[in-house]
Structure formats: structure tokens, C-alpha cells
Design an enzyme around this catalytic site. Structure first.
Site, PDB file in Angstrom:
ATOM      1  N   SER A 254       0.824  -1.212   0.000  1.00 33.01           N
ATOM      2  CA  SER A 254       0.000   0.000   0.000  1.00 33.01           C
ATOM      3  C   SER A 254       0.859   1.264   0.000  1.00 33.01           C
ATOM      4  O   SER A 254       1.732   1.408  -0.839  1.00 33.01           O
ATOM      5  CB  SER A 254      -0.959  -0.068   1.189  1.00 33.01           C
ATOM      6  OG  SER A 254      -2.099   0.683   0.875  1.00 33.01           O
ATOM      7  N   LYS A 258       4.242   1.943  -2.338  1.00 33.04           N
ATOM      8  CA  LYS A 258       4.700   3.104  -3.108  1.00 33.04           C
ATOM      9  C   LYS A 258       6.140   3.400  -2.692  1.00 33.04           C
ATOM     10  O   LYS A 258       7.020   3.678  -3.505  1.00 33.04           O
ATOM     11  CB  LYS A 258       3.821   4.330  -2.805  1.00 33.04           C
ATOM     12  CG  LYS A 258       2.298   4.118  -2.920  1.00 33.04           C
ATOM     13  CD  LYS A 258       1.526   5.401  -2.578  1.00 33.04           C
ATOM     14  CE  LYS A 258       0.128   5.202  -1.993  1.00 33.04           C
ATOM     15  NZ  LYS A 258      -0.878   4.591  -2.782  1.00 33.04           N
ATOM     16  N   HIS A 395      -7.711  -5.641  -0.097  1.00 36.59           N
ATOM     17  CA  HIS A 395      -6.468  -4.874   0.081  1.00 36.59           C
ATOM     18  C   HIS A 395      -5.722  -5.399   1.312  1.00 36.59           C
ATOM     19  O   HIS A 395      -6.153  -5.178   2.451  1.00 36.59           O
ATOM     20  CB  HIS A 395      -6.883  -3.413   0.287  1.00 36.59           C
ATOM     21  CG  HIS A 395      -5.748  -2.459   0.406  1.00 36.59           C
ATOM     22  ND1 HIS A 395      -4.959  -2.109  -0.665  1.00 36.59           N
ATOM     23  CD2 HIS A 395      -5.281  -1.756   1.469  1.00 36.59           C
ATOM     24  CE1 HIS A 395      -4.059  -1.224  -0.264  1.00 36.59           C
ATOM     25  NE2 HIS A 395      -4.226  -0.999   1.022  1.00 36.59           N
TER      26      HIS A 395
HETATM   27  C1  GTR Z   1      -5.384   4.535   1.530  1.00 31.04           C
HETATM   28  C2  GTR Z   1      -4.770   5.320   0.409  1.00 31.04           C
HETATM   29  C3  GTR Z   1      -4.041   4.408  -0.513  1.00 31.04           C
HETATM   30  C4  GTR Z   1      -3.188   3.384   0.211  1.00 31.04           C
HETATM   31  C5  GTR Z   1      -3.772   2.951   1.541  1.00 31.04           C
HETATM   32  C6  GTR Z   1      -2.822   2.291   2.522  1.00 31.04           C
HETATM   33  O1  GTR Z   1      -6.152   5.285   2.373  1.00 31.04           O
HETATM   34  O2  GTR Z   1      -5.795   5.980  -0.265  1.00 31.04           O
HETATM   35  O3  GTR Z   1      -3.274   5.159  -1.442  1.00 31.04           O
HETATM   36  O4  GTR Z   1      -1.913   3.826   0.376  1.00 31.04           O
HETATM   37  O5  GTR Z   1      -4.330   3.987   2.242  1.00 31.04           O
HETATM   38  O6  GTR Z   1      -1.663   2.658   2.645  1.00 31.04           O
HETATM   39  O7  GTR Z   1      -3.282   1.403   3.224  1.00 31.04           O
END
Ligand code: GTR
Length: 417
Positions: A254, A258, A395
Site C-alpha cells: 500500500s 509506493k 487490500h
Molecule cells: C489509503 C490510500 C491508498 C493506500 C492505503 C494504505 O487510504 O488511499 O493510497 O496507500 O491507504 O496505505 O493502506
């Protein structure tokens, strides 16, 4: 420009037919606009040029190294028996990144196969402290600031004993250690607390970067700082006799996926780069406008990227780079990108297409990247030097993902004979 900060965030697009035709900048383009055709020209001109575009428009300038020292009592090594009879060594060290007194302290946790000699290691930052990564009661409880998260055993922004092991599903060390891998982790908040006003409590202080007021457009934010922290942890990891310095993989999920991609771009000592569900500002193409967008991410998390990135809200197609150029930075080293079927916010198709669009960089080296017109069926890994899978589910980063990473690492970064 981004809409006024108080206006509601625009709803995400999840309609593939509304994405339209996406024309991407050629990742092999050099500073004079010509597309390079040799690996030598890539190294000499196109890669530095493409890297600079990412620095200028997305992540901010790469930060220079500072010396790393072991603080507070040295390196602790303890023999532990993990679940399923896995014999390991638990290593903990508190590193100071930069000179005293400004250098930030970062707690690193590492599990190694018992009697390890020059093993490959997966290095990953975590979201809620090392103690949340595994139930082992010997893991030091983080004392750093944590975001509000009642379900994660955090009280008044500090971890409690209730937080132990809560993220263990994301860090399955037993199967990985029993396959001969070391597993290293540190809390991202030790490097940069994940909040919009986190700069004064981050490593940026020891790097003498501005921490408040108007920032230069290419000033790095949390992702730049986290990536820098990963490199500093690597500085220390490579000094350990148990570890093979040529086989350290950087992994992230996540926002930290990045970060893993940017860390791999900034530091070519990482032998393998793994991005899991990294989405917008990670592996997913910004130009697709599917799921999270540049506007939404830079408004919700203004501290992650350099200020210039927010200027591309609604104008993604004017970016001189896109996320496939970030993925190309890994070449010719192996790269692995993983998505999840239900994680539409991160745009799985955009992550797949970026990995395909990055692959010409590997071809310059006579290597095969990801050559496919369509994503593979879920839970199937494809690709040669650029691997890809979509896991069934939400996710997250789970044993299924790690198993593919380990298989890929075993194939692409084998031990030197
Ligand atoms: C979310 C964000 C994503 C992702 C995620 C995370 O809120 O919109 O870009 O990075 O968090 O890190 O779990």
C-alpha cells in the site's frame, strides 16, 4: 489545480469504459527526447532523466545518505523457536540515522534462519510497530507516535501490549524463514510519523530539510523520507555476516508499497523490488483515472509526495512521467507487482498495465519483463524478470502474496556460486 481543500472529494471512477484511451510517455526517452535503444544509453541518459522527472513531479529530490550507528546497547541476537518448530534468530537493534542529537532512532527487527550465512532478506517497513508484526513477546514494544486506531491497541497515539501480533497475518515469518529467507522490518513512523504535520518529527530534521511553511515544489515528503530510511537500514543490514548484501529485497504494502518502489528507484543496492497493492502513486498508472486519483490522494495525504504532484490533480495526462516509469527504474533488477481482486481503489488493471509498459526497460538488457496483453487469472503468477499476480480478496498482504514473492526471489536472485 486541485479544488478547494474544503470541497468534497470527487467520487472514484470504477467504470473501465470511462477510462478512455491512455497514451503513456515512453519510459526509454532521454533528456533530448530521443528514445534510447541500448542498455548503455539507458544507464547513461534515459534512466537519470526519467528518475529526475519522478523526483521533480512526484516524490521530491532523493535525499543524501547520513552515517548510521547502532545505539542503545548494541545488536541483540536471541535464538527463538517459532511456530511449526521453525528455529530462528531474532535480531533487534536501535539504529540512529545521522549524527546525534538530531539523528532519529529507528528500531529494526530481523528474523533469520538459525545458523544463517549470507541469506537473502526481505526488508519491509510496517504500519503499526514491530511488535504488531508477530506475537513473539520478545519484540520490543514501539514507543513512537501511532495514528489513531482503537482496533489496533493504540491508546493516546501510543502502542499498548494489546497491539502485539495484530498484523501477524501480513508478515508470515515462519514459512519464509523456513525457506531460508531473513525477514527485516521497521516502523515507518520511526522515520516519518504518518500525518500531515509529521515533518518536524521526521528524519528530514537531521537532513536539514525545511519542515514547515511553504515547501519547494520538489521537496520530498513522507515517501521520500521512508525510502531514505529503508536505504539507511540497508546500510546496516549489509554489515551483518548472516546476510548476503547482494540479495536484499525491498517490499512494501500500500503506501509502503509506493515507498518500496521509490526506495528501489533511489537505491540500486536493493536486488529485488516488490510492490503489493501500492495503487495510486505506486504501481498504478495515474493517467487512467480509475479508483484513487492524484487529486484525492494529495488532498487526503498532502505529506506523502512533493508539493508539485498535487498540481497534477485532474491534469494527470500532463505529467511528463507516469508510474510505469517508476517501475522501469528497477531494471534490470527483478521487479514484482501484486494486486488484489477486490482492491479496485488501487486499480489492479492499472498496476498490471504499468508493469507491462515498463517492460521495454528490461528488453534493453536482453531480458524479458512482463509480456502479456491481459492480466493472468487470479492467484496465478506470471512474468519473467517482472512478475505479477492478482490475489483473490481484499487490500492486504498475505501468505499467498509472500509465497509468490519468495518463489520469484528464489528464481531471480539465487545465491552466487
Ligand atoms: C489509503 C490510500 C491508498 C493506500 C492505503 C494504505 O487510504 O488511499 O493510497 O496507500 O491507504 O496505505 O493502506
Amino acid at each position: 489545480m486541485a479544488s478547494h481543500a474544503a470541497s468534497p472529494l470527487p467520487p472514484p471512477n470504477y467504470d473501465e469504459s470511462a477510462v478512455g484511451k491512455v497514451v503513456l510517455p515512453d519510459p526509454l526517452t532521454g533528456p533530448d527526447g530521443t528514445v534510447v535503444t541500448t542498455s548503455d544509453a539507458w544507464r547513461r541518459s534515459a534512466r537519470p532523466h526519467q528518475f529526475e522527472l519522478l523526483e521533480t513531479h512526484v516524490y521530491g529530490r532523493r535525499l543524501p545518505p547520513l552515517p548510521v550507528t547502532v545505539a542503545d546497547g548494541g545488536v541483540e541476537r536471541v535464538a527463538v523457536s517459532l511456530a511449526d518448530g521453525v528455529a530462528a534468530t531474532r535480531v533487534q537493534a536501535r539504529l540512529r540515522l545521522g549524527p546525534e542529537p538530531k539523528g532519529r532512532l529507528v528500531d529494526v527487527l530481523l528474523y533469520l534462519p538459525r545458523e544463517a550465512r549470507r541469506v537473502p532478506v526481505f526488508l519491509e517497513l510496517n504500519f503499526r510497530g514491530n511488535h504488531a508484526q508477530h506475537g513473539d513477546p520478545g519484540i520490543r514494544l514501539s514507543t513512537s507516535w501511532m495514528p489513531k486506531d482503537d482496533a489496533a491497541g493504540i491508546v493516546d497515539h501510543r502502542a499498548t501490549e494489546a497491539a502485539r501480533g495484530l498484523n501477524a497475518r501480513r508478515w508470515p515469518i515462519e514459512p519464509l524463514v523456513s525457506r531460508g529467507f531473513g525477514m527485516a522490518t521497521a516502523y515507518c513512523g520511526d522515520i516519518f510519523p504518518d500525518r500531515a504535520d509529521g515533518r518536524p518529527d521526521s528524519v528530514l530534521v537531521s537532513l536539514d530539510r525545511p519542515v514547515d511553511g511553504a515547501l519547494p515544489p520538489d521537496e520530498p515528503g513522507a515517501i521520500g523520507a521512508w525510502a531514505w530510511g529503508l536505504s539507511r537500514i540497508l546500510d546496516w543490514l549489509v554489515t551483518l555476516p548472516e546476510i548476503d548484501p547482494a540479495r536484499v529485497a525491498v517490499v512494501g504494502h500500500s503506501r509502503l508499497g509506493k515507498t518500496a518502489l521509490w526506495a528501489g528507484a533511489c537505491d540500486e543496492r536493493f536486488a529485488l523490488v516488490v510492490s503489493n497493492n501500492s495503487g495510486c502513486g505506486g504501481a498504478a498508472l495515474s493517467r487512467r483515472n480509475f479508483g484513487e486519483t492524484v487529486e484525492v490522494i494529495t488532498r487526503r495525504f498532502p505529506h506523502w509526495f512533493c508539493p508539485a504532484f498535487a498540481g497534477y490533480a485532474g491534469r494527470e495526462r500532463e505529467l511528463p512521467c507516469d508510474q510505469h516509469t517508476l517501475l522501469a527504474m528497477a531494471a534490470p533488477r527483478p521487479l514484482y507487482v501484486s494486486s488484489a481482486t477486490e482492491d479496485l481503489w488501487a486499480d489492479p488493471r492499472g498496476e498490471f498495465l504499468a508493469a507491462v509498459a515498463a517492460s521495454p526497460a528490461w528488453r534493453l538488457f536482453g531480458l524479458e519483463g512482463l509480456e502479456a496483453a491481459e492480466p493472468p487469472r487470479p492467484d496465478t503468477s506470471i512474468g519473467d524478470r517482472v512478475g505479477y499476480h492478482t490475489r483473490t480478496g481484499a487490500h492486504d498482504i498475505l501468505l499467498e502474496d509472500w509465497t509468490f514473492f519468495a518463489d520469484f526471489a528464489a528464481r531471480t536472485i539465487p545465491a552466487a556460486r
